[in-house]
Design an enzyme around this catalytic site. Structure first.
Site, PDB file in Angstrom:
ATOM      1  N   SER A   1      28.953 -22.140  35.083  1.00 39.08           N
ATOM      2  CA  SER A   1      27.530 -21.804  35.089  1.00 39.08           C
ATOM      3  C   SER A   1      27.377 -20.311  35.353  1.00 39.08           C
ATOM      4  CB  SER A   1      26.806 -22.592  36.181  1.00 39.08           C
ATOM      5  OG  SER A   1      27.155 -22.065  37.445  1.00 39.08           O
ATOM      6  N   LYS A   2      26.142 -19.875  35.430  1.00 35.06           N
ATOM      7  CA  LYS A   2      25.846 -18.467  35.652  1.00 35.06           C
ATOM      8  C   LYS A   2      26.574 -17.891  36.869  1.00 35.06           C
ATOM      9  CE  LYS A   2      22.046 -16.490  33.320  1.00 35.06           C
ATOM     10  NZ  LYS A   2      22.682 -16.703  32.044  1.00 35.06           N
ATOM     11  N   ARG A   3      26.778 -18.748  37.868  1.00 35.70           N
ATOM     12  CA  ARG A   3      27.442 -18.282  39.091  1.00 35.70           C
ATOM     13  C   ARG A   3      28.822 -17.701  38.813  1.00 35.70           C
ATOM     14  NH1 ARG A   3      29.186 -22.165  42.205  1.00 35.70           N
ATOM     15  NH2 ARG A   3      28.736 -23.718  40.618  1.00 35.70           N
TER      16      ARG A   3
ATOM     17  N   GLY B   1      29.680 -15.807  36.451  1.00 38.48           N
ATOM     18  CA  GLY B   1      29.588 -14.653  35.567  1.00 38.48           C
ATOM     19  C   GLY B   1      28.720 -15.056  34.407  1.00 38.48           C
TER      20      GLY B   1
END
Ligand code: GLU
Length: 500
Positions: free
Chosen positions: A254-256, A258
């Site tokens: 996920s966005k976490r 990168g």
């Protein structure tokens, strides 16, 4: 169906394509290129509510950036077109009607409120959610009555109520589902558009797709597709579900972890060659150990047999490292060309030295060994372009190799307030001596600089590490920078002496 290998990448234009999407595109393309088949791009835009303006363009741009070319699809056409599902809606209702006529599908008039209600009550009773089959066996008379209150019914597939559906997946082997766990899913929605299931099967058949390679998350859809093929009397393609991609902490990517959108990597200055190399290894491997390989090597060796079933890990550190490998292999000219705009943008307005092409090339030739991605270059190179750098004087001692001072600086709130070590007079004497010796040099180049400074170390009775380390900090404001003599040569005598 012929023998030819025909594979497809079938993105839904619901946003920017992420790493997982593009990995699917890449693996299909690799298989086509390995086996001399055709790679097809098909835009699955039948979910009108989730469709996003501009998304198709970004999807195609992402493929182009990576050099993944398509033999049939948007822009290039092909004999099985159109390749955008919203241009093929007619064919899906024809297909759905065919299934209604053969009693493999039926019209469902249930209003959405009823569907919500069933769902709620199933949830409350901890039962699997799904349509309860109310319209499955309506008589012609009942249908005539229902259509009055709902003239735009959906079409649902008539799921077998018992038995199992088994299919072979190249990566996972035989996969079996109990039919009773699958509900009568919708084929055609009330807006006349098909669902993913119907459109995907109809098109894969019409486009003579031989292999369906797609992400693991589509595995639960496959028994439905297999039953659809059966109901139509068509041969299903070969299925291969690509392993899940996890973040480095083993949770779903996920966005976490990168950026997930592929174009973000382009913007951050990753090289398409490095990205391709990296994506190829998300589930596939050459021999379980080789990391660096160009795309031709991947193509030559690609096979479905070497795709693993266990999740692949997206390791941003590995990607950056790999990018560094590719960056170092470029010529300084190319690095300069790719960094010029970034330098211009990120060095800021206090650039005291205008960006001169030849100078930028020289700077890049020493910086490229230290950068992993292009966006790091302006920071790594800033001291080459500006006199406006500052550092706490005590950093000079850290540069000379004093570990305890380095630690002290790292933990101090205000390093500038730290008092300088006892030997400060001898350090400033050494630097002054260096300045004196170097100001006499007529022939300012790496080798003369090195010879002069090595002599000076002898004369002063100090060490290379101390003198060169101190000079590095004075010249660059940091303890880590490219090799000293090259840096000095590039900076030039005048700037150099000014700084010293
Ligand atoms: N449109 C689906 C997606 O967005 C395609 C899945 C498939 O390949 O069948 O990923």
């Amino acid at each position: 169906m012929g023998e030819a290998v025909r594979v497809r990448y079938a993105p839904s234009p619901t946003g920017d394509p992420h790493v997982g999407n593009i990995r699917s595109a890449l693996f299909n393309w690799l298989l086509a290129r390995r086996l001399g088949g055709k790679f097809i791009v098909r835009i699955e835009d039948t979910d009108q509510a989730r469709k996003m303006e501009g998304s198709v363009q970004v999807i195609l741009d992402s493929l182009r950036w990576l050099g993944i070319d398509w033999d049939e699809g948007p822009d290039v056409g092909g004999e099985f077109g159109p390749y955008i599902q919203s241009d093929r809606v007619e064919s899906y209702s024809v297909a759905a009607n065919r299934l209604v006529e053969s009693d493999n599908a039926y019209y469902c008039y249930c209003p959405s409120e009823r569907l919500v209600m069933i769902r709620e009550s199933q949830k409350k009773q901890n039962r699997p959610t799904g349509y309860d089959g109310r319209c499955r066996n309506l008589s012609a008379l009942e249908r005539a009555e229902e259509v009055k209150s709902n003239p735009t019914p959906v079409v649902r597939f008539k799921m077998p109520l018992t038995g199992k559906t088994t299919f072979n997946d190249v990566i996972r082997g035989d996969v079996t589902w109990e039919n009773r766990l699958l509900d009568d899913f919708v084929l055609l929605k009330s807006d006349g558009y098909p669902t993913y299931h119907l459109a995907s099967v109809v098109d894969d058949n019409a486009m003579e797709i031989s292999h369906v390679l797609r992400a693991d998350e589509w595995l639960p859809s496959t028994p439905r597709h297999v039953l659809l093929y059966e109901a139509f009397g068509w041969n299903p393609p070969i299925f291969a579900h690509l392993p899940l991609i996890l973040g480095s902490d083993r949770s779903k990517l996920s966005k976490r972890h990168g950026s997930v959108s592929i174009m973000d990597y382009k913007d951050q200055g990753y090289l398409p060659e490095a990205m391709l190399n990296f994506l190829s290894l998300l589930g596939w491997s050459l021999d379980d150990k080789t990391t660096e390989m160009d795309i031709n090597t991947v193509i030559e060796n690609f096979s479905l047999e070497r795709i693993g079933a266990s999740p692949a890990v997206f390791d941003l550190e590995k990607l950056s490292w790999l990018n560094g490998v590719y960056l170092r292999n470029l010529s300084a000219d190319v690095v300069a060309e790719k960094s010029f705009e970034l330098l211009d943008r990120d060095l800021g307005v206090d650039v005291s030295r205008p960006l001169d092409w030849a100078y930028v090339v020289k700077v890049c030739s020493v910086i490229q060994d230290r950068a992993r991605i292009f966006s790091e270059i302006p920071h790594l190179a800033s001291f080459f372009f500006s006199e406006n750098y500052s550092y706490p004087v005590i950093l000079i001692w850290a540069g000379m190799g004093d570990k305890s001072i380095k630690k002290l600086i790292e933990t101090s709130e205000d390093p500038r307030a730290l008092s300088l070590p006892e030997d400060r007079d001898s350090v400033s004497h050494s630097l002054a001596a260096a300045s004196g010796a170097l100001s006499k040099i007529d022939d300012w180049n790496h080798d003369t600089l090195e010879a002069t400074l090595r002599n000076l170390v002898q004369e002063l009775g100090t060490s290379n590490r101390r003198l060169f380390g101190a000079m590095r900090v004075v010249l660059t404001g940091r303890t880590e920078a490219p090799p000293l003599f090259s840096t000095m040569e590039i900076l030039g005598q005048k700037i150099f002496l000014g700084r010293l």
